[in-house]
Design an enzyme around this catalytic site. Structure first.
Site, PDB file in Angstrom:
ATOM      1  N   GLU A 256       0.830  -1.255  -0.134  1.00 40.41           N
ATOM      2  CA  GLU A 256       0.008  -0.002   0.121  1.00 40.41           C
ATOM      3  C   GLU A 256       0.921   1.225   0.060  1.00 40.41           C
ATOM      4  O   GLU A 256       1.682   1.458   1.162  1.00 40.41           O
ATOM      5  CB  GLU A 256      -0.950   0.102   1.303  1.00 40.41           C
ATOM      6  CG  GLU A 256      -1.654  -1.171   1.475  1.00 40.41           C
ATOM      7  CD  GLU A 256      -2.485  -1.789   0.483  1.00 40.41           C
ATOM      8  OE1 GLU A 256      -2.827  -0.468  -0.295  1.00 40.41           O
ATOM      9  OE2 GLU A 256      -3.052  -2.803   0.508  1.00 40.41           O
ATOM     10  N   CYS A 290      -1.487   9.497   2.310  1.00 42.20           N
ATOM     11  CA  CYS A 290      -1.166   8.990   0.962  1.00 42.20           C
ATOM     12  C   CYS A 290      -2.197   9.413   0.049  1.00 42.20           C
ATOM     13  O   CYS A 290      -2.084   9.636  -1.164  1.00 42.20           O
ATOM     14  CB  CYS A 290      -1.162   7.398   1.068  1.00 42.20           C
ATOM     15  SG  CYS A 290      -2.756   6.688   1.837  1.00 42.20           S
TER      16      CYS A 290
END
Ligand code: NAD
Length: 509
Positions: A256, A290
Site C-alpha cells: 500500500e 497517501c
C-alpha cells in the site's frame, strides 16, 4: 497545557514477553517533531530478534489457526476493550510522535475500534465457506479459506496505529500470526499497541513486535519463516521490498504505497463545498497522507474565484503544537522530521525552476514551541508541460500544484499525468461527469464531491500503478490474509461416474 504521561521503553515483544535487546544492532530516538524537546526515549533494535520473533509466530500458528473464528473473535473483542479504555493515552502518544493535533490523533484511535467491529462483522462474510452443488456432475464442491501463516506488518509513521492495525486485525482474525515492525519514527505507538495486545491476553507468539529501522525491516522481509509481507509506506521502499524478495515467490507481498492525487473542480461545482473539501484534502495531517490532494485541476470559469478563496484559506490555517488548547487548537501540526522539512522546502525551488508560478511559497515557521513547522504552498502550472519532477514526486507536505484546463476531457488527461493511482476526486453537480471521471482514470478510489482524503473501512482501499499492487486493504484485507482451498466432496463408497474406456477394475477388459 496538559501534562504528558511518562513513557517507559520495554523492548521488543516476543512470545508473550517484553524483552530489551542485549545485542543493540541499531539505536534510534523518538522525538516529538512539534517541540523538539519531548523525547519518548532511546529505542534499540536487535538483528537476532528478527529470527526469534518470526520463530515465535511460526510456533504459535498451528494452535491459533485451529481455533474457530468465534474463539479468535473473543480475543479481538478483549483487544477492543483495551483500546477503548486507553483511547486517550494512545492518542497522546500518536500526537507526541507524529506532531498531529490531539483532536486528529483521537480520530485515529476511534478508527481502531471501527476496524475491529467491521472485520468481525463483514470480514466473516467475505471469507465464509461456500457450498457449490454440482461442482462436477452430481458432486458437491466447496471452497474454504485458510490463513497463510506468519504475516509481517511494516508500518508507516503518518497513521502509526490505524494503518498497521488495518493489517494486524484481519490477519489475526483469519488465523494468521503476526510480527509487527512499526516505523522507527513512531516506535512508542508501536510498543503501546503491543501492550494492549498483551493486556488482551492473546496466546504467546500470536502477536510479536520488533522495533527497528530499515535494515531490520529488510531482514524481516527476507526471513524464510515469513509467509506474507503487509507493507504500508512509500513507493521507493515498496520497490526495495519487491527486489529483496524476488526469489521468495511463496510470499504474499501486499504494498500500500503513495499517491499524487488529483481533485478536479468543474465550473458547476458548489464553491463553498469544493473549498472546504479541498482545503481538508490538501492540508490535513500537514499533507502527510497517501490520499492527500496534491493536485488541483480547475476548469476556467471557476478557477479565479476558487483560487482566490483557496489561497486566502491556506494563509489563515492555524498551524501549531498538537496540545494547544482553545482558542489555539491547530488545524495542522509540523512535518515529521528535519529531512521531510528540507525536502518540502527544496521542492518549492524545483517547482519554480520547472516553470511553475508560485502563488504561495512554503516556508519554515518559527513557532513556540519550535518544531518542523511549515506554511502551506500553492504552485500554478502550465498544462502543456509533459514531464516534471515536481509533478511526479510525492512531496508529502502541504503543497498543491494547480492546473487550469478548458474542459472535463482536458481535466481527465491532466489527472492521468502521474504514475501513481490512488485517489481522484471530482466536484460537479453532473453525475455523468463523475461517471466520465470514473471511466477515464485509473485509481483505486474515485470520489464525487468529496475530497481525496478520508477512506472508509467499509470499502476496499488500494491503489494502481506506483500506489499499490492489486491487494486492496480495508474491507478487502481478509482476502490477502487467506487463500481459498477448493474441495470436491464425495461421501459415496461406489464410483459415481462412468469408467473411461480402456480401464477395467474387475480385470475383464
Ligand atoms: P517508508 O516507506 O519510509 O517506511 C515504511 C516502513 O518501511 C517503515 O517501517 C520503515 O522502517 C520500513 N522500511 C524502510 N526500508 C525498508 C526496507 N528496505 N525493507 C523493509 N522495510 C523497510 O514510509 P513512511 O515515510 O513511514 O510513510 C510515508 C509513506 O507511506 C508515503 O509514501 C505515503 O503515501 C505512504 N502511505 C501509504 C498508505 C496507503 O494506504 N497506500 C497509507 C499511509 C502512508
Amino acid at each position: 497545557m496538559r501534562s504528558l504521561r511518562p513513557f517507559t521503553y520495554l523492548g521488543d515483544y516476543i512470545n508473550g514477553t517484553f524483552t530489551i535487546p542485549k545485542e543493540k544492532s541499531e539505536t534510534f530516538e523518538s522525538l516529538n517533531p512539534g517541540n523538539l524537546k519531548d523525547t519518548l526515549g532511546t529505542f534499540y533494535a536487535s538483528f537476532s530478534h528478527v529470527c526469534l520473533a518470526t520463530e515465535a509466530a511460526k510456533q504459535a500458528f498451528p494452535k491459533w489457526r485451529a481455533l474457530s473464528q468465534e474463539e479468535r473473535a473473543l480475543y479481538l473483542k478483549k483487544f477492543y476493550k483495551e483500546i477503548e479504555t486507553h483511547l486517550d493515552q494512545m492518542a497522546e502518544l500518536i500526537a507526541r510522535e507524529t506532531g498531529k493535533p490531539l483532536w486528529e490523533a483521537l480520530q485515529e484511535t476511534q478508527g481502531l475500534l471501527g476496524k475491529i467491529t467491521i472485520t468481525l462483522e463483514e470480514g466473516t462474510k467475505l471469507i465464509s465457506e461456500k457450498e457449490v452443488p454440482n461442482a462436477q456432475p452430481k458432486l458437491m464442491g466447496r471452497y474454504r479459506y485458510k490463513p497463510k501463516g506468519v504475516m509481517l506488518v511494516l508500518g508507516p509513521f503518518n497513521f502509526p496505529a490505524h494503518l498497521p492495525h488495518g493489517h494486524i486485525v484481519p490477519a489475526l482474525f483469519t488465523g494468521n500470526t503476526v510480527v509487527f515492525k512499526p516505523s522507527e519514527q513512531t516506535p512508542a505507538v508501536g510498543q503501546f499497541m503491543a501492550e494492549l495486545i498483551h493486556r488482551a491476553q492473546f496466546p504467546p507468539g500470536v502477536f510479536n513486535l520488533v522495533q527497528g529501522e530499515k535494515e531490520i525491516g529488510r531482514r524481516l522481509c527476507i526471513e524464510p519463516g515469513v509467509d506474507g509481507i503487509l507493507f504500508t509506506g512509500s513507493y521507493d521502499v515498496g520497490l526495495k521490498i519487491k527486489e529483496s524478495t524476488l526469489s521468495h515467490f511463496w510470499k504474499t507481498i501486499v504494498l500500500e504505497m503513495g499517491g499524487k492525487n488529483a481533485s478536479i473542480i468543474l465550473d458547476d461545482a458548489s464553491l463553498e463545498k469544493a473549498l472546504y473539501e479541498n482545503i481538508k484534502g490538501a492540508y490535513l495531517t500537514t499533507g502527510q497522507r497517501c490520499s492527500a490532494t496534491s493536485r488541483l485541476i480547475l476548469t476556467e470559469k471557476i478557477a479565479d474565484s476558487f483560487l482566490k478563496e483557496f489561497h486566502r484559506l491556506s494563509k489563515e490555517l492555524k498551524i501549531g503544537y498538537a496540545f494547544e488548547e482553545t482558542p489555539n487548537i491547530p488545524f495542522m501540526g509540523p512535518l515529521i522530521s528535519q529531512t521531510s522539512m528540507e525536502k518540502y522546502l527544496r521542492f518549492q525551488g524545483i517547482a519554480q525552476r520547472e516553470g511553475a508560478e508560485i502563488l504561495m511559497r512554503g516556508k519554515a515557521l518559527e513557532l513556540t514551541p519550535s518544531g518542523y513547522y511549515v506554511s502551506p504552498s500553492i504552485a500554478l502550472l502550465s498544462p502543456k508541460k509533459d514531464s516534471s519532477t515536481y509533478l511526479e514526486t510525492e512531496i508529502f507536505g502541504p503543497n498543491v500544484a494547480v492546473t487550469i484546463v478548458k474542459n472535463l476531457d482536458e481535466a481527465i488527461e491532466e489527472a492521468n499525468k502521474t504514475d501513481y493511482g490512488l485517489v481522484v476526486s471530482v466536484f460537479t453537480k453532473d453525475k455523468k461527469a463523475y461517471e466520465k471521471v470514473f471511466q477515464g482514470t485509473k485509481t483505486g478510489l474515485v470520489n464525487w464531491n468529496r475530497s481525496t482524503v478520508g477512506g472508509s473501512s467499509k470499502l476496499p482501499f488500494g491503489g494502481q500503478g506506483k500506489s499499490g499492487n492489486h491487494f486492496p486493504t480495508a474491507l478487502f484485507a481478509p482476502f490477502y490474509c487467506t487463500y481459498p482451498v477448493a474441495c470436491l466432496e464425495d461421501a459415496e463408497d461406489s464410483i459415481q461416474e462412468t469408467i473411461p474406456p480402456g480401464l477395467s477394475l474387475d480385470g475383464k477388459n
